[in-house]
Design an enzyme around this catalytic site. Sequence first.
Site, PDB file in Angstrom:
ATOM      1  N   THR A 193      42.081  23.316  38.752  1.00 35.88           N
ATOM      2  CA  THR A 193      41.794  24.308  39.780  1.00 35.88           C
ATOM      3  C   THR A 193      40.836  23.743  40.830  1.00 35.88           C
ATOM      4  O   THR A 193      39.762  23.257  40.488  1.00 35.88           O
ATOM      5  CB  THR A 193      41.169  25.554  39.121  1.00 35.88           C
ATOM      6  OG1 THR A 193      42.127  26.092  38.221  1.00 35.88           O
ATOM      7  CG2 THR A 193      40.794  26.603  40.141  1.00 35.88           C
TER       8      THR A 193
ATOM      9  N   TYR B   9      36.493  35.592  34.176  1.00 40.97           N
ATOM     10  CA  TYR B   9      37.704  36.357  34.510  1.00 40.97           C
ATOM     11  C   TYR B   9      37.426  37.862  34.578  1.00 40.97           C
ATOM     12  O   TYR B   9      38.206  38.602  35.179  1.00 40.97           O
ATOM     13  CB  TYR B   9      38.816  36.062  33.494  1.00 40.97           C
ATOM     14  CG  TYR B   9      39.564  34.777  33.776  1.00 40.97           C
ATOM     15  CD1 TYR B   9      38.918  33.663  34.298  1.00 40.97           C
ATOM     16  CD2 TYR B   9      40.925  34.664  33.518  1.00 40.97           C
ATOM     17  CE1 TYR B   9      39.599  32.485  34.556  1.00 40.97           C
ATOM     18  CE2 TYR B   9      41.618  33.488  33.781  1.00 40.97           C
ATOM     19  CZ  TYR B   9      40.940  32.405  34.292  1.00 40.97           C
ATOM     20  OH  TYR B   9      41.623  31.240  34.552  1.00 40.97           O
TER      21      TYR B   9
ATOM     22  N   HIS C  99      34.045  30.687  30.858  1.00 40.94           N
ATOM     23  CA  HIS C  99      35.161  30.912  31.797  1.00 40.94           C
ATOM     24  C   HIS C  99      35.908  32.202  31.458  1.00 40.94           C
ATOM     25  O   HIS C  99      36.472  32.841  32.339  1.00 40.94           O
ATOM     26  CB  HIS C  99      36.098  29.703  31.835  1.00 40.94           C
ATOM     27  CG  HIS C  99      36.753  29.542  33.176  1.00 40.94           C
ATOM     28  ND1 HIS C  99      36.034  29.511  34.355  1.00 40.94           N
ATOM     29  CD2 HIS C  99      38.052  29.459  33.547  1.00 40.94           C
ATOM     30  CE1 HIS C  99      36.868  29.400  35.375  1.00 40.94           C
ATOM     31  NE2 HIS C  99      38.108  29.377  34.909  1.00 40.94           N
TER      32      HIS C  99
ATOM     33  N   CYS D 192      36.311  37.666  38.622  1.00 40.31           N
ATOM     34  CA  CYS D 192      37.227  37.240  39.701  1.00 40.31           C
ATOM     35  C   CYS D 192      38.509  38.043  39.712  1.00 40.31           C
ATOM     36  O   CYS D 192      38.971  38.484  40.770  1.00 40.31           O
ATOM     37  CB  CYS D 192      37.514  35.746  39.600  1.00 40.31           C
ATOM     38  SG  CYS D 192      38.660  35.259  38.290  1.00 40.31           S
TER      39      CYS D 192
ATOM     40  N   CYS E 198      42.142  32.862  43.833  1.00 41.39           N
ATOM     41  CA  CYS E 198      41.191  32.079  43.032  1.00 41.39           C
ATOM     42  C   CYS E 198      40.340  31.250  43.995  1.00 41.39           C
ATOM     43  O   CYS E 198      40.874  30.496  44.798  1.00 41.39           O
ATOM     44  CB  CYS E 198      41.957  31.171  42.074  1.00 41.39           C
ATOM     45  SG  CYS E 198      40.960  29.887  41.314  1.00 41.39           S
TER      46      CYS E 198
ATOM     47  N   GLU F  87      47.676  32.742  35.681  1.00 43.79           N
ATOM     48  CA  GLU F  87      46.355  32.250  35.303  1.00 43.79           C
ATOM     49  C   GLU F  87      45.626  33.268  34.436  1.00 43.79           C
ATOM     50  O   GLU F  87      44.841  32.903  33.563  1.00 43.79           O
ATOM     51  CB  GLU F  87      45.531  31.919  36.548  1.00 43.79           C
ATOM     52  CG  GLU F  87      44.307  31.099  36.204  1.00 43.79           C
ATOM     53  CD  GLU F  87      43.510  30.705  37.422  1.00 43.79           C
ATOM     54  OE1 GLU F  87      43.346  31.559  38.309  1.00 43.79           O
ATOM     55  OE2 GLU F  87      43.051  29.560  37.486  1.00 43.79           O
TER      56      GLU F  87
ATOM     57  N   GLU G  22      46.112  24.239  42.093  1.00 45.69           N
ATOM     58  CA  GLU G  22      45.944  23.438  40.892  1.00 45.69           C
ATOM     59  C   GLU G  22      46.623  22.094  41.122  1.00 45.69           C
ATOM     60  O   GLU G  22      47.563  22.020  41.916  1.00 45.69           O
ATOM     61  CB  GLU G  22      46.586  24.117  39.672  1.00 45.69           C
ATOM     62  CG  GLU G  22      45.669  25.091  38.950  1.00 45.69           C
ATOM     63  CD  GLU G  22      45.518  26.414  39.665  1.00 45.69           C
ATOM     64  OE1 GLU G  22      46.449  26.780  40.406  1.00 45.69           O
ATOM     65  OE2 GLU G  22      44.478  27.071  39.508  1.00 45.69           O
TER      66      GLU G  22
ATOM     67  N   CYS H 128      34.142  28.324  40.315  1.00 45.19           N
ATOM     68  CA  CYS H 128      33.511  28.751  39.059  1.00 45.19           C
ATOM     69  C   CYS H 128      33.636  27.728  37.939  1.00 45.19           C
ATOM     70  O   CYS H 128      32.810  27.692  37.029  1.00 45.19           O
ATOM     71  CB  CYS H 128      34.127  30.055  38.563  1.00 45.19           C
ATOM     72  SG  CYS H 128      34.739  31.108  39.846  1.00 45.19           S
TER      73      CYS H 128
HETATM   74 FE1  SF4 Z   1      39.491  30.841  39.832  1.00 45.35          FE
HETATM   75 FE2  SF4 Z   1      38.622  32.977  38.519  1.00 45.35          FE
HETATM   76 FE3  SF4 Z   1      38.510  30.562  37.382  1.00 45.35          FE
HETATM   77 FE4  SF4 Z   1      36.900  31.249  39.439  1.00 45.35          FE
HETATM   78  S1  SF4 Z   1      36.924  32.155  37.368  1.00 45.35           S
HETATM   79  S2  SF4 Z   1      37.987  29.341  39.173  1.00 45.35           S
HETATM   80  S3  SF4 Z   1      38.258  32.490  40.674  1.00 45.35           S
HETATM   81  S4  SF4 Z   1      40.345  31.702  37.946  1.00 45.35           S
HETATM   82 FE    FE Z   2      40.775  29.579  35.990  1.00 47.08          FE
END
Ligand code: SF4
Ligand code: FE
Length: 486
Positions: free
Chosen positions: A189, A294, A290, A297, A98, A445, A255, A102
Site C-alpha cells: 500500500t 480499519y 493495523h 479509515c 485509502c 481490502e 498497491e 498508516c
Molecule cells: Fe489504507 Fe486504511 Fe490501511 Fe490506512 S489503515 S493504509 S487508509 S487501509
Molecule cells: Fe491496509
Amino acid sequence: MKTAQEYENSLRSMSFKVFVQGELVKNPVDHPIIRPSMNSVKMTYALAEDPQYEDLMTVPSSLTGERINRFCHIHQSTEDLINKVKMQRLLGQKTASCFQRCVGMDAINTLESVTFEMDAQLGTDYHQRFRRFLQRMQQEDWTVDGAMTDTKGDRSLSPSEQADPDLYLRVVEKRKDGIVVRGAKAHQTGALNSHWVLVMPTIAMKKEDADYAVSFYCPADAEGILYVYGRQSCDTRKLEGSSIDVGNSQFGGHEALLVFDNVFIPWENVYMCGEYAFSSLLVERFAGYHRQSYGGCKVGVGDVLIGAAALAAEYNGVSRASHIKDKLIEMIHLNETLFSCGIACSAQGAPTESGTYLIDMLLANVCKQNVTRFPYEIARLAEDIAGGLMVTMPSEKDLRHPQIGPYIEKYLRGVSNVPTENRLRILRLIENLTLGTAAVGYRTESMHGAGSPQAQRIMIARQADLEQKKELARCIAGICPASGID
Ligand code: SF4
Ligand code: FE
C-alpha cells in the site's frame, strides 16, 4: 513538518523504478493512474497544516517535544490511540480512499516496543538504532511504507521449505558492513508515495527460517528495488480525462508488488536478523495496530458512501420512503459499530515494556473481523438505494455530446430541481466505492488487508480466555469448588 507541496516535491526528487501495465514510468508523481493516490497521502500533510485539525493531526514528539505529524508519532497514551482512529476517520472522509500512510505509523509503533523487548532479552542493540531512524523520520516528516506481506508460495510450507527459497524475503549474504536481501513484498500500500520502506517478517518463524526473520529499513528507491503497479477495476478511466466517469477523480489508493533484487542494507538500518523467536510478536503487534486502523479509515470512507446513497435517494425522489430511511439507518448503525470497535480497542490499550501504548488485542481483532463483513453490507445497501442506473448510464462524453447530450439531460433526470449531471456524479461515486478503483480499498481490502478473516479468528481464539469463561459458568452452575457449594 513538511507542507503538502514540499511532500509532493520530495517525491519528485526520488528515482523509483516502477512498471505500470508493462511500461517503465519515468515520472510517477504525474502519472494519471498514480497521481490520485499521491493526492490522498498529500492530504495527510495538508490537514496537518490546517489549524482546525491541529490537535488531531499533530502531536508533541515523545523523543524531542517538537510538534510532529501524528503519522510519525509513537503512541504515549490511550488518548493517542483514540486520536489515531479519529484522524483516520477524518482522512477517510476527506479522500474517500485509502490514504496509505498508516502502514508506516503502525510499523514504527510495532518496532519501537519489539526492538526494546528483543534488546532486553537478547542483549542486542536494535532499539537505539531504531530510535535514531525514528528521530530522523519525525524531523523529516517522512512517509514510510510498512512492508510485511511476502508472496508466500505454497501456504502449507514454511519459508525455508518452499521450492523457490525467495518466496519469502530473506538474507542471502551477511557482510561486515551489512546484509544483502532478496525476495518480494506483495500488496504494498502506498509504496510509490513513500520515502522509505520498513520491512518486517510476515509470519511466525522456526529455527530453520532464521534467514527469513529479518527487519530493516531502506530508501524506497534503493538500488535493486523494483515496483510493479497493481491493476484496479476501471483504472484506465483515469486516462480518459473524464472527472464524472472516474467517480472520485482527485483521490485513490494503490498497491504494488515490491521486488528486492539483492538489495544491500547497512547494519545501522537492520532491526532484526535471525531472531526468529521474535517474529510472531512483531507480526501480531503490527497486525493488531493495523486492525485497529480499519476501525477509523473504513468508517470515514463509509461516511462518504452513506452520504452518497442518501443523495442518490434524494435525487431519485425517494428520500421519504420508509424503507430507504431504514436502509440508511442500517448503514449508519453498521458504520458506527466499526468505529465503536476502533475506539474500544484504543480505550482499552495499555503500555508495553518500552512505554509505547498497545491496543487491546482481542478488541482490535474483533474490530477487523467486523470490517471483513460490514462494508460489504453497507455497499450492498448503497447499490440497492442507487438503483441500476449506476451501472447502465452513459459516459460523460455522451452527456457533453451536442446531439445525444440533450436526451441524456432530459431522460436521466430524477427530481426536476437537481441537474442530471449531479445525479450522474453521485452514482459514479457509488460505483467507484463499490465496484471501481476505490473498491480495492473499501471492499477487498476490508476483507484481506491487515490479515484475512481467519487470521483474526485465530487471534480471537487465542486472546479470549475460554477457560476463564468456563470457570465463570461452573461457579454460577454450582460446580466450582471455589464457590463453596460443592
Ligand atoms: Fe489504507 Fe486504511 Fe490501511 Fe490506512 S489503515 S493504509 S487508509 S487501509
Ligand atoms: Fe491496509
